[in-house]
Design a protein around this motif. Structure first.
Motif, PDB file in Angstrom:
ATOM      1  N   SER A 196      -5.650 -39.356 -25.242  1.00  0.00           N
ATOM      2  CA  SER A 196      -5.058 -38.125 -25.755  1.00  0.00           C
ATOM      3  C   SER A 196      -6.139 -37.134 -26.128  1.00  0.00           C
ATOM      4  CB  SER A 196      -4.185 -38.429 -26.975  1.00  0.00           C
ATOM      5  OG  SER A 196      -3.809 -37.246 -27.633  1.00  0.00           O
ATOM      6  N   VAL A 249      -3.609 -43.333 -24.486  1.00  0.00           N
ATOM      7  CA  VAL A 249      -2.202 -42.996 -24.246  1.00  0.00           C
ATOM      8  C   VAL A 249      -1.352 -44.253 -24.212  1.00  0.00           C
ATOM      9  CG1 VAL A 249      -0.588 -41.997 -22.582  1.00  0.00           C
ATOM     10  CG2 VAL A 249      -2.763 -40.854 -23.053  1.00  0.00           C
ATOM     11  N   LEU A 309      -0.467 -45.206 -27.691  1.00  0.00           N
ATOM     12  CA  LEU A 309       0.542 -44.317 -28.274  1.00  0.00           C
ATOM     13  C   LEU A 309       1.934 -44.622 -27.731  1.00  0.00           C
ATOM     14  CD1 LEU A 309      -1.429 -40.934 -28.153  1.00  0.00           C
ATOM     15  CD2 LEU A 309      -0.872 -42.275 -30.188  1.00  0.00           C
ATOM     16  N   LEU A 344       7.390 -38.093 -28.866  1.00  0.00           N
ATOM     17  CA  LEU A 344       5.976 -38.073 -28.483  1.00  0.00           C
ATOM     18  C   LEU A 344       5.741 -37.081 -27.353  1.00  0.00           C
ATOM     19  CD1 LEU A 344       3.104 -39.349 -28.669  1.00  0.00           C
ATOM     20  CD2 LEU A 344       3.890 -41.030 -26.974  1.00  0.00           C
ATOM     21  N   ALA A 383       3.528 -33.548 -27.304  1.00  0.00           N
ATOM     22  CA  ALA A 383       2.461 -33.379 -26.319  1.00  0.00           C
ATOM     23  C   ALA A 383       2.651 -32.095 -25.511  1.00  0.00           C
ATOM     24  CB  ALA A 383       2.418 -34.582 -25.380  1.00  0.00           C
ATOM     25  N   ASP A 431      -1.044 -31.546 -24.270  1.00  0.00           N
ATOM     26  CA  ASP A 431      -1.810 -32.793 -24.225  1.00  0.00           C
ATOM     27  C   ASP A 431      -1.463 -33.506 -22.922  1.00  0.00           C
ATOM     28  OD1 ASP A 431      -3.273 -35.047 -24.809  1.00  0.00           O
ATOM     29  OD2 ASP A 431      -2.684 -35.070 -26.914  1.00  0.00           O
ATOM     30  N   ILE A 473      -0.914 -37.482 -22.327  1.00  0.00           N
ATOM     31  CA  ILE A 473       0.332 -38.023 -22.879  1.00  0.00           C
ATOM     32  C   ILE A 473       1.516 -37.611 -22.010  1.00  0.00           C
ATOM     33  CG2 ILE A 473       1.927 -37.956 -24.829  1.00  0.00           C
ATOM     34  CD1 ILE A 473      -0.386 -37.750 -26.695  1.00  0.00           C
TER      35      ILE A 473
END
Length: 306
Positions: free
Chosen positions: A80, A87, A90, A261, A265, A270, A273
């Protein structure tokens, strides 16, 4: 069976590569600059350029994509940009919540949808049928956030039966599952009704009745195994949809799933992600359809996998 599974898995690899390529192109073409997002508004041009070089964002498109695919082959989804975390870590941290919500939502869909569809089919043309089909139409038409907020207001704020939001107990699961279940039950009920009506017209149903079988036996032993096949295909699709994350419902109930999430992102550009969640979601959709295809012959042996 094994040859079929191997062929489908090979197709899955091709599909995921295609999805990764298309997604990577779209993210490459967006006007937002991830390096600028990381550096902040007050950063100098040199700082932004240094970050871009560190992340490899200054490389040509094909080099960036090949580096990403090379990482995927090794099981590396990247890191990330903003959270400085892998990633895969996460996504793995959000998977339990997404799987739990998926199981709860599909359970609610099946309980409400199949019950409504069976009753409507058995009472075709009656007021009960009309009422249930109107309810199913409302279900498929109602916005998710409206249903979620109404359930929160009535059962959490006014009655105090459930927590307003969060994650961790069965009570936290009930309202978001009911929200998704209410919306999905409309599709299931309409599909179940039309499928069951069609099956009940078949010759083998008339034969089963003529041989003295009771109504319940004819319905559950002879009609349902055939009528439920389209529903199984819908479950396979829902597995993928729920695994990709229901952003609106997760936001309303503060549910820490993959959808939340992904939304965070997207707001921050991001890219690792976004790519990771997209690929996991695509894999879940393919896997859900594969499971539906494998279960179908167990219910109806006449269907052969080829």
């Amino acid at each position: 069976m094994m040859a079929y599974i191997a062929r489908r898995l090979l197709q899955t690899v091709v599909i995921l590569l295609g999805i990764s390529f298309v997604t990577f192109i779209l993210l490459y073409l967006i006007p937002a600059d991830p390096a600028r997002q990381i550096a902040g508004r007050s950063a100098t041009a040199q700082t932004v350029e240094n970050i871009r070089e560190q992340l490899g964002l200054n490389l040509p498109f094909y080099e960036q994509y090949m580096r990403y695919v090379g990482g995927l082959v090794q099981g590396d989804f990247g890191r990330s940009y903003l959270q400085k975390t892998e990633v895969s870590t996460l996504i793995a941290s959000r998977l339990p919540a997404s799987l739990l919500l998926m199981a709860g939502a599909i359970t609610c869909e099946l309980i409400f949808g199949l019950t409504m569809g069976i009753v409507a089919a058995l009472r075709r043309g009656s007021r009960t049928d009309d009422t249930l089909m109107i309810a199913s139409f409302v279900g498929v038409s109602a916005p998710q956030f409206v249903v979620g907020i109404l359930l929160l207001y009535v059962f959490a704020v006014k009655l105090g039966w459930f927590p307003i939001g969060g994650y961790g107990t069965f009570a936290h699961l009930v309202l978001p599952s009911l929200t998704l279940g209410f919306l999905g039950a409309g599709w299931y009920s309409r599909m179940m009704r039309s499928s069951l009506i069609e099956v009940m017209r078949q010759d083998f149903i008339r034969t089963a009745r003529a041989t003295g079988n009771g109504r319940a036996k004819v319905l559950f032993r002879h009609a349902m195994p055939n009528a439920i096949l389209p529903v199984i295909a819908m479950i396979g699709i829902d597995i993928g949809l729920f695994m990709s994350g229901i952003v609106v419902v997760e936001s309303v109930f503060g549910w820490p799933g993959i959808g939340q999430l992904a939304w965070q992102a997207i707001q921050r550009v991001d890219i690792p992600i976004i790519m990771g969640v997209t690929l996991v979601s695509a894999f879940a959709i393919v896997l859900g359809n594969l499971l539906a295809d494998l279960i179908t012959p167990l219910i109806d042996p006449r269907i052969k996998l080829r």
